[in-house]
Design an enzyme around this catalytic site. Structure first.
Site, PDB file in Angstrom:
ATOM      1  N   THR A 129      -5.756  31.889  30.037  1.00  0.00           N
ATOM      2  CA  THR A 129      -5.217  30.344  29.888  1.00  0.00           C
ATOM      3  C   THR A 129      -6.217  29.258  30.538  1.00  0.00           C
ATOM      4  O   THR A 129      -7.057  29.729  31.144  1.00  0.00           O
ATOM      5  CB  THR A 129      -3.962  30.493  30.639  1.00  0.00           C
ATOM      6  OG1 THR A 129      -3.014  31.418  29.999  1.00  0.00           O
ATOM      7  CG2 THR A 129      -3.332  29.001  30.928  1.00  0.00           C
TER       8      THR A 129
ATOM      9  N   THR B  96      -2.502  29.691  36.648  1.00  0.00           N
ATOM     10  CA  THR B  96      -2.743  30.760  35.799  1.00  0.00           C
ATOM     11  C   THR B  96      -2.576  32.110  36.395  1.00  0.00           C
ATOM     12  O   THR B  96      -2.578  32.412  37.278  1.00  0.00           O
ATOM     13  CB  THR B  96      -4.408  30.626  35.334  1.00  0.00           C
ATOM     14  OG1 THR B  96      -4.408  31.957  34.478  1.00  0.00           O
ATOM     15  CG2 THR B  96      -5.305  30.691  36.482  1.00  0.00           C
ATOM     16  N   GLY B  97      -2.332  33.059  35.354  1.00  0.00           N
ATOM     17  CA  GLY B  97      -1.687  34.489  35.775  1.00  0.00           C
ATOM     18  C   GLY B  97      -0.676  34.996  35.178  1.00  0.00           C
ATOM     19  O   GLY B  97      -0.264  34.461  34.034  1.00  0.00           O
TER      20      GLY B  97
ATOM     21  N   ARG C 280       9.177  34.670  24.079  1.00  0.00           N
ATOM     22  CA  ARG C 280       8.915  34.518  25.678  1.00  0.00           C
ATOM     23  C   ARG C 280       8.084  33.442  25.893  1.00  0.00           C
ATOM     24  O   ARG C 280       7.205  32.841  25.293  1.00  0.00           O
ATOM     25  CB  ARG C 280       7.959  35.945  26.122  1.00  0.00           C
ATOM     26  CG  ARG C 280       7.635  35.699  27.685  1.00  0.00           C
ATOM     27  CD  ARG C 280       6.334  35.378  27.603  1.00  0.00           C
ATOM     28  NE  ARG C 280       5.787  35.461  28.953  1.00  0.00           N
ATOM     29  CZ  ARG C 280       4.690  34.887  29.625  1.00  0.00           C
ATOM     30  NH1 ARG C 280       4.087  34.110  28.817  1.00  0.00           N
ATOM     31  NH2 ARG C 280       4.493  35.212  30.945  1.00  0.00           N
ATOM     32  N   VAL C 281       8.636  32.855  27.090  1.00  0.00           N
ATOM     33  CA  VAL C 281       7.947  31.367  27.556  1.00  0.00           C
ATOM     34  C   VAL C 281       7.551  31.846  28.980  1.00  0.00           C
ATOM     35  O   VAL C 281       8.475  32.125  29.789  1.00  0.00           O
ATOM     36  CB  VAL C 281       8.731  30.278  27.370  1.00  0.00           C
ATOM     37  CG1 VAL C 281       8.314  29.053  28.010  1.00  0.00           C
ATOM     38  CG2 VAL C 281       9.184  29.938  26.108  1.00  0.00           C
ATOM     39  N   GLY C 282       6.141  31.522  29.311  1.00  0.00           N
ATOM     40  CA  GLY C 282       5.687  31.765  30.443  1.00  0.00           C
ATOM     41  C   GLY C 282       5.714  30.633  31.527  1.00  0.00           C
ATOM     42  O   GLY C 282       6.516  29.665  31.210  1.00  0.00           O
ATOM     43  N   ASP C 283       5.025  30.441  32.549  1.00  0.00           N
ATOM     44  CA  ASP C 283       5.200  29.520  33.449  1.00  0.00           C
ATOM     45  C   ASP C 283       4.404  28.221  32.936  1.00  0.00           C
ATOM     46  O   ASP C 283       4.767  26.936  33.303  1.00  0.00           O
ATOM     47  CB  ASP C 283       4.258  29.622  34.705  1.00  0.00           C
ATOM     48  CG  ASP C 283       2.837  29.899  34.306  1.00  0.00           C
ATOM     49  OD1 ASP C 283       2.656  30.985  33.463  1.00  0.00           O
ATOM     50  OD2 ASP C 283       1.871  29.543  34.945  1.00  0.00           O
TER      51      ASP C 283
ATOM     52  N   GLY D  76       3.182  34.872  34.202  1.00  0.00           N
ATOM     53  CA  GLY D  76       3.876  33.648  34.093  1.00  0.00           C
ATOM     54  C   GLY D  76       5.145  34.135  34.934  1.00  0.00           C
ATOM     55  O   GLY D  76       5.737  33.115  35.551  1.00  0.00           O
TER      56      GLY D  76
HETATM   57  N1  ASP Z   1       0.218  31.986  32.781  1.00  0.00           N
HETATM   58  C1  ASP Z   1       0.185  32.446  31.560  1.00  0.00           C
HETATM   59  C2  ASP Z   1       1.522  33.045  30.994  1.00  0.00           C
HETATM   60  O1  ASP Z   1       2.054  33.913  31.549  1.00  0.00           O
HETATM   61  C3  ASP Z   1      -0.579  33.393  31.354  1.00  0.00           C
HETATM   62  C4  ASP Z   1      -2.314  32.885  31.812  1.00  0.00           C
HETATM   63  O2  ASP Z   1      -2.434  32.385  32.674  1.00  0.00           O
HETATM   64  O3  ASP Z   1      -3.058  33.581  31.296  1.00  0.00           O
HETATM   65  O4  ASP Z   1       2.043  32.678  29.881  1.00  0.00           O
END
Ligand code: ASP
Length: 279
Positions: free
Chosen positions: A149, A199-200, A177-180, A202
């Site tokens: 990301t 990032t990481g 699906r929706v992440g952070d 979510g």
């Molecule tokens: N945080 C993002 C998500 O979970 C993924 C990422 O940071 O690469 O959608």
């Protein structure tokens, strides 16, 4: 004083991609810095940096987004105006080249903060963002939750801070699906004193409200690296994985992650510039 910090995602960056990831983050950083130097707003600088990274197929955002389990691309993005305490975001948007610009349009052209799914895509069309077929470059990849990301935090000559994040989400996520990333305070946050982009994984980052937690820490701690590490400690407590970048109003920057690698590039308020992949 101006400053910019960029991330290209925390996760398991393969070593043969380090040079490209570093160069991509540096190019986005330098373009944003030039804008800031010419007097552009922090919002413009963050948007421009993220547009460039969305166009680079190496990164999991825009053109390089991971497909979901149905083989489709659904993207999330947020742009936060720390000075005005407002934001715009899109979730699970499809077929647009620059989700970050649609997020900005949500903030500036609607009474809403977050548009999702087909409504977000329809809004983009109505606003003149043309249909765009992402490359599906990663279509062959399987369930590994690779994270690359992109995010940015900038400080402009007027002392305003903006933060933004854009992603294709985790690989093979369930459709819808929706992440952070598009969630205010989780994927990005900024106020008058500091800003952060996360990032990481979510699902982990949302549980600790990563970006808000780090900005809160940065508001009371003059060292933004320590503030970033505070956020990562919260992630550690829930055995989560990720990283964060952070910037304070006096131009200092910080970052931390608990993943094997994270791509970062910055120019701080003193003009110190650096970029890394592995931390
Ligand atoms: N945080 C993002 C998500 O979970 C993924 C990422 O940071 O690469 O959608």
């Amino acid at each position: 004083m101006i400053a910019i910090i960029i991330h290209g995602g925390a996760g398991k960056w393969p070593e043969d991609k380090y040079a490209h990831a570093k160069a991509g983050c540096e190019a986005a950083r330098d373009a944003a810095y030039r804008l800031l130097r010419d007097g552009a707003s922090a919002l413009d600088a963050v948007e421009e940096a993220l547009r460039l990274l969305e166009d680079d197929p190496l990164f999991n955002a825009g053109t390089g987004s991971h497909p979901n389990a149905a083989g489709e691309i659904e993207m999330d993005a947020i742009l936060v105006d720390g000075a005005a305490r407002r934001f715009g975001a899109v979730a699970a948007i499809q077929k647009v080249q620059h989700p970050i610009s649609v997020a900005r349009r949500v903030m500036e052209a609607t009474p809403h903060c977050l548009l999702a799914g087909s409504g977000a895509t329809r809004f983009a069309r109505e606003q003149g963002f043309p249909e765009y077929a992402e490359e599906l470059l990663r279509a062959g990849e399987t369930a590994s939750p690779a994270q690359d990301t992109v995010g940015a935090v900038a400080l402009d000559t007027q002392g305003r801070i903006a933060a933004g994040t854009s992603t294709g989400g985790t690989a093979n996520k369930l459709p819808g699906r929706v992440g952070d990333s598009p969630i205010f305070g989780c994927g990005a946050y900024a106020n008058g004193l500091a800003g952060a982009s996360a990032t990481g994984v979510g699902e982990d980052l949302m549980r600790v409200m990563m970006a808000r937690s780090v900005v809160d820490a940065a508001c009371v701690d003059p060292d933004p690296c320590r503030a970033a590490r505070c956020g990562v400690r919260l992630l550690d407590e829930i055995h989560g994985a990720g990283g964060v970048i952070c910037l304070r109003r006096e131009g200092s920057v910080g970052f931390a992650c608990n993943t094997p690698a994270m791509a970062v590039a910055f120019i701080d308020g003193q003009g110190t510039r650096a970029s890394f992949v592995k931390l």
